[in-house]
Every structure is written in structure tokens, then in C-alpha cells.
Design an enzyme around this catalytic site. Structure first.
Site, PDB file in Angstrom:
ATOM      1  N   LYS A  44       0.832  -1.213   0.000  1.00 59.57           N
ATOM      2  CA  LYS A  44       0.000   0.000   0.000  1.00 59.57           C
ATOM      3  C   LYS A  44       0.864   1.260   0.000  1.00 59.57           C
ATOM      4  O   LYS A  44       0.368   2.384  -0.028  1.00 59.57           O
ATOM      5  CB  LYS A  44      -0.900   0.007   1.249  1.00 59.57           C
ATOM      6  CG  LYS A  44      -2.122  -0.887   1.130  1.00 59.57           C
ATOM      7  CD  LYS A  44      -2.892  -1.108   2.430  1.00 59.57           C
ATOM      8  CE  LYS A  44      -3.171   0.020   3.283  1.00 59.57           C
ATOM      9  NZ  LYS A  44      -4.047  -0.333   4.439  1.00 59.57           N
ATOM     10  N   LYS A  46       2.601   2.192   2.567  1.00 66.38           N
ATOM     11  CA  LYS A  46       2.518   2.768   3.916  1.00 66.38           C
ATOM     12  C   LYS A  46       3.500   2.038   4.821  1.00 66.38           C
ATOM     13  O   LYS A  46       3.631   0.830   4.747  1.00 66.38           O
ATOM     14  CB  LYS A  46       1.105   2.554   4.489  1.00 66.38           C
ATOM     15  CG  LYS A  46       0.052   3.519   3.980  1.00 66.38           C
ATOM     16  CD  LYS A  46      -1.212   3.392   4.841  1.00 66.38           C
ATOM     17  CE  LYS A  46      -2.047   4.648   4.753  1.00 66.38           C
ATOM     18  NZ  LYS A  46      -3.200   4.617   5.670  1.00 66.38           N
TER      19      LYS A  46
HETATM   20  N1  C2G Z   1     -10.514   7.294   8.829  1.00 66.08           N
HETATM   21  C1  C2G Z   1     -11.511   8.217   9.151  1.00 66.08           C
HETATM   22  N2  C2G Z   1     -11.155   9.460   9.532  1.00 66.08           N
HETATM   23  C2  C2G Z   1      -9.846   9.818   9.606  1.00 66.08           C
HETATM   24  C3  C2G Z   1      -8.839   8.882   9.286  1.00 66.08           C
HETATM   25  C4  C2G Z   1      -9.200   7.600   8.895  1.00 66.08           C
HETATM   26  O1  C2G Z   1     -12.721   7.901   9.082  1.00 66.08           O
HETATM   27  N3  C2G Z   1      -9.539  11.085   9.984  1.00 66.08           N
HETATM   28  C5  C2G Z   1     -10.939   5.958   8.398  1.00 66.08           C
HETATM   29  C6  C2G Z   1     -10.508   5.631   6.968  1.00 66.08           C
HETATM   30  O2  C2G Z   1     -11.441   6.202   6.038  1.00 66.08           O
HETATM   31  C7  C2G Z   1     -10.547   4.108   6.973  1.00 66.08           C
HETATM   32  C8  C2G Z   1     -10.165   3.764   8.428  1.00 66.08           C
HETATM   33  O3  C2G Z   1     -10.317   4.978   9.199  1.00 66.08           O
HETATM   34  O4  C2G Z   1     -11.870   3.637   6.709  1.00 66.08           O
HETATM   35  C9  C2G Z   1      -8.730   3.281   8.545  1.00 66.08           C
HETATM   36  O5  C2G Z   1      -7.901   4.277   7.990  1.00 66.08           O
HETATM   37  P1  C2G Z   1      -6.401   3.856   7.572  1.00 66.08           P
HETATM   38  O6  C2G Z   1      -5.773   3.141   8.686  1.00 66.08           O
HETATM   39  O7  C2G Z   1      -5.742   5.054   6.949  1.00 66.08           O
HETATM   40  O8  C2G Z   1      -6.720   2.767   6.431  1.00 66.08           O
HETATM   41  P2  C2G Z   1      -6.329   2.813   4.898  1.00 66.08           P
HETATM   42  O9  C2G Z   1      -4.876   3.038   4.754  1.00 66.08           O
HETATM   43  O10 C2G Z   1      -7.289   3.717   4.230  1.00 66.08           O
HETATM   44  O11 C2G Z   1      -6.547   1.277   4.468  1.00 66.08           O
HETATM   45  O12 C2G Z   1      -8.321  -2.303   1.951  1.00 66.08           O
HETATM   46  C10 C2G Z   1      -8.582  -1.046   2.542  1.00 66.08           C
HETATM   47  C11 C2G Z   1      -7.333  -0.453   3.134  1.00 66.08           C
HETATM   48  O13 C2G Z   1      -6.703  -1.362   4.026  1.00 66.08           O
HETATM   49  C12 C2G Z   1      -7.693   0.835   3.865  1.00 66.08           C
END
Ligand code: C2G
Length: 129
Positions: A44, A46
């Protein structure tokens, strides 16, 4: 029992994560969170501060979370939804539309992100690269 699933890295846990976990749980009775394995995070693009095991332990301590499973690739969602008998798939709205293919198997819900907080912002504010 209405089962909900959501996916993410959930690194450096913050209120944005808690807000989506709380709202996801409100959509059913049982919430599964698939957190990205360290190898998948590399795919990803990350790099999580906490390892998969640490992020798993943190998520398992949250009252809204009933089960934590590993997310190892982009392609496992259909299998997860079927294997775990999922009724609702939830993601933040930064993913709107990206997982509509799951509508064939379950309800797909995109929830508004929490404004002003992100793991990236935390790292920047703390001068971590
Ligand atoms: N999120 C949120 N508000 C934020 C930050 C994150 O609602 N200020 C939500 C994201 O939209 C996501 C969840 O928290 O639904 C997890 O965020 P991340 O850990 O950044 O996940 P991500 O990298 O988007 O991975 O297959 C899908 C991926 O694994 C998603």
C-alpha cells in the site's frame, strides 16, 4: 447476528479511527476489523509505526471491536465477506465507490471521515518522517 467488517492500517490509533469503528459497530452486532499486515502495508506504500501484532493488540482492546483478522492483499475482501458471513462492509468515504463490487455480497457503506486528524498529520506534527 448482523456482522460488519471494515479494513485499514489503524496505525497510531486516533479519534478518526475510533469514530469509524464506533459507527461501524452501530450498523450491526459484531464488528470484524481486517488490519493490514506489515507486508501488505509495504504494497500500500505505507510504513506503519506499530507492527501488525501491536496494532492487532490495540484494536482488540477497543470495546467496538469483536474480532481482528489480517488483511494481506487487495483481493481478499469477497472471500472475507463470504467466509465470515458479513452483512455490512464499511469504509471511510475517502474510499467511496472503490468497493462497490461488494454490493453483490453485502451492504456497502461509506462513512464520512473525521476531519483534521490522520496518522500522516500526527507524524508530521511530531516531526517523524
Ligand atoms: N478514517 C476516518 N477518519 C480519519 C482517518 C481515517 O474515518 N480522519 C478511516 C478511513 O477512512 C478508513 C479507516 O479509518 O476507513 C482506517 O484508515 P487507515 O488506517 O488510513 O486505512 P487505509 O490506509 O485507508 O486502508 O483495503 C482497505 C485499506 O486497508 C484501507
Amino acid at each position: 447476528m448482523k456482522k460488519v467488517i471494515t479494513y485499514g492500517t489503524f496505525d497510531l490509533l486516533h479519534t478518526g479511527h475510533i469514530n469509524i469503528l464506533r459507527r461501524a459497530k452501530e450498523l450491526g452486532d459484531y464488528l470484524i476489523v481486517a488490519i493490514s499486515a506489515d507486508e501488505f502495508n509495504a504494497i500500500k506504500g505505507k510504513e506503519a509505526y506499530y507492527s501488525f501484532e501491536q496494532r492487532k493488540a490495540i484494536l482488540e482492546a477497543i470495546r467496538y471491536v469483536d474480532e481482528v483478522i489480517p488483511e494481506r492483499n487487495w483481493a481478499q475482501k469477497v472471500e472475507d465477506v463470504q467466509k465470515h458471513d458479513i452483512d455490512v462492509f464499511v469504509m471511510g468515504d475517502d474510499w467511496t465507490g472503490k468497493f462497490d463490487f461488494l454490493k453483490e455480497y453485502c451492504e456497502v457503506v461509506y462513512l464520512p471521515r473525521t476531519v483534521g486528524i490522520s496518522t500522516t498529520k500526527i507524524k508530521k506534527d511530531l516531526n517523524m518522517t
